[in-house]
Design an enzyme around this catalytic site. Structure first.
Site, PDB file in Angstrom:
ATOM      1  N   ASP A  70       7.519   6.406   2.002  1.00 56.28           N
ATOM      2  CA  ASP A  70       8.020   5.946   3.219  1.00 56.28           C
ATOM      3  C   ASP A  70       8.479   4.469   3.198  1.00 56.28           C
ATOM      4  O   ASP A  70       7.922   3.723   2.964  1.00 56.28           O
ATOM      5  CB  ASP A  70       7.437   6.114   4.508  1.00 56.28           C
ATOM      6  CG  ASP A  70       7.098   7.678   4.693  1.00 56.28           C
ATOM      7  OD1 ASP A  70       7.699   8.365   3.939  1.00 56.28           O
ATOM      8  OD2 ASP A  70       6.248   7.827   5.736  1.00 56.28           O
TER       9      ASP A  70
ATOM     10  N   SER B  30       3.340  -3.762   0.014  1.00 56.34           N
ATOM     11  CA  SER B  30       3.828  -3.085  -1.208  1.00 56.34           C
ATOM     12  C   SER B  30       5.327  -3.064  -1.007  1.00 56.34           C
ATOM     13  O   SER B  30       5.866  -2.944  -0.073  1.00 56.34           O
ATOM     14  CB  SER B  30       3.237  -1.565  -1.469  1.00 56.34           C
ATOM     15  OG  SER B  30       3.088  -0.988  -0.145  1.00 56.34           O
TER      16      SER B  30
ATOM     17  N   HIS C 246       5.010   8.900  -4.709  1.00 57.87           N
ATOM     18  CA  HIS C 246       5.414  10.182  -5.418  1.00 57.87           C
ATOM     19  C   HIS C 246       6.648  10.054  -5.980  1.00 57.87           C
ATOM     20  O   HIS C 246       7.409   9.025  -6.343  1.00 57.87           O
ATOM     21  CB  HIS C 246       6.151  11.188  -4.305  1.00 57.87           C
ATOM     22  CG  HIS C 246       4.876  11.443  -3.253  1.00 57.87           C
ATOM     23  ND1 HIS C 246       3.907  12.722  -3.167  1.00 57.87           N
ATOM     24  CD2 HIS C 246       4.124  10.668  -2.263  1.00 57.87           C
ATOM     25  CE1 HIS C 246       3.067  12.538  -1.913  1.00 57.87           C
ATOM     26  NE2 HIS C 246       3.040  11.475  -1.825  1.00 57.87           N
TER      27      HIS C 246
END
EC number: 4.1.1.65
Length: 258
Positions: A85, A225, A141
């Site tokens: 996201d 991040s 992911h």
């Protein structure tokens, strides 16, 4: 202005301050702050696999997993999905001298990758920068299915990777602590650079196999991040109107050419 902003970055990136924040966030003392943290950053707690009361510390909440089905994975055969996201800070072409231009600042792909045998294949390819804010789901992911051909880590302390950090920081994408993975999918290479940020400089890998499926979890960030994706020249077509927009993990962000 640049001087004062860099001074602020250097001050807040102090080693001992980072350690104190890490100790607090991973201790039970931080548990009472979870609810206010979620409210402050407008986090959708209904997606969380656990209830707020089940988290033992702020760090556990930050790396929360989601309920099954919260992030459907685009299953088109050639699609590339967002690994996280986040907010698409920039998309562009890697120049012939292996640099990228972001927020008016030049970042060296060669320095970011730190591997002369690897970075050359991305000349003229596409880069994509995805910034994760404190409100975002911070599990990472795989954007494609394929074979994990290499992984390595570089860098020490970290500067902010939000829009101000990218504009005024000391080349954070190329110098920050980072863990890099390279996946080969249908003969094409895709690089996933997981870049740490301010304060808590941890990137944990959870995937141990040498093959990975699109949408499969490969790791998580502990606070602050950014992910930088690199694609070989002529191998990737990004979706239109992604730049300066939010994406969800599993959302289609482009296609790999056969």
């Amino acid at each position: 202005m640049k001087f004062f902003y860099r001074f602020f970055i250097d001050l807040t990136n102090h080693l001992y301050l980072s350690k104190l924040i890490r100790i607090f966030a991973t201790s039970k003392m931080s548990k009472p702050f979870i609810r206010s943290f979620a409210k402050t950053f407008n986090i959708n707690i209904q997606e969380s696999e656990k209830k707020l009361t089940e988290f033992q510390c702020l760090h556990d909440f930050f790396i929360r997993t989601l309920k099954k089905g919260s992030r459907p994975i685009n299953d088109e055969p050639n699609s590339v999905v967002s690994p996280v996201d986040g907010f698409i800070e920039d998309i562009g072409i890697i120049s012939e001298n292996k640099n990228i231009l972001v927020k008016g600042q030049i970042f060296s792909i060669k320095e970011m990758v730190g591997n002369e045998a690897v970075y050359g294949k991305y000349d003229g390819g596409i880069f994509m920068i995805i910034y994760l804010s404190p409100r975002d789901y911070h599990r990472i992911h795989s954007p494609v299915s394929g074979k994990v051909v290499s992984q390595w880590e570089l860098g020490g302390k970290s500067y902010p990777v939000n829009k101000w950090g990218l504009k005024y920081g000391r080349a954070p994408l190329a110098k920050n602590y980072r863990r890099i993975s390279e996946i080969k999918c249908n003969g094409k290479h895709v690089m996933i650079a997981k870049v740490g940020a301010l304060f808590i400089n941890t990137i944990t890998l959870t995937h141990k196999n040498d093959t990975v499926e699109k949408g499969e979890e490969i790791g998580y960030f502990s606070f602050g991040s950014t992910v930088v994706l690199l694609f070989e020249k002529g191998s990737f077509q990004p979706e239109e109107q992604l730049k300066n927009n939010l994406v969800k993990m599993g959302q289609k962000i482009g296609e790999l050419f056969q």
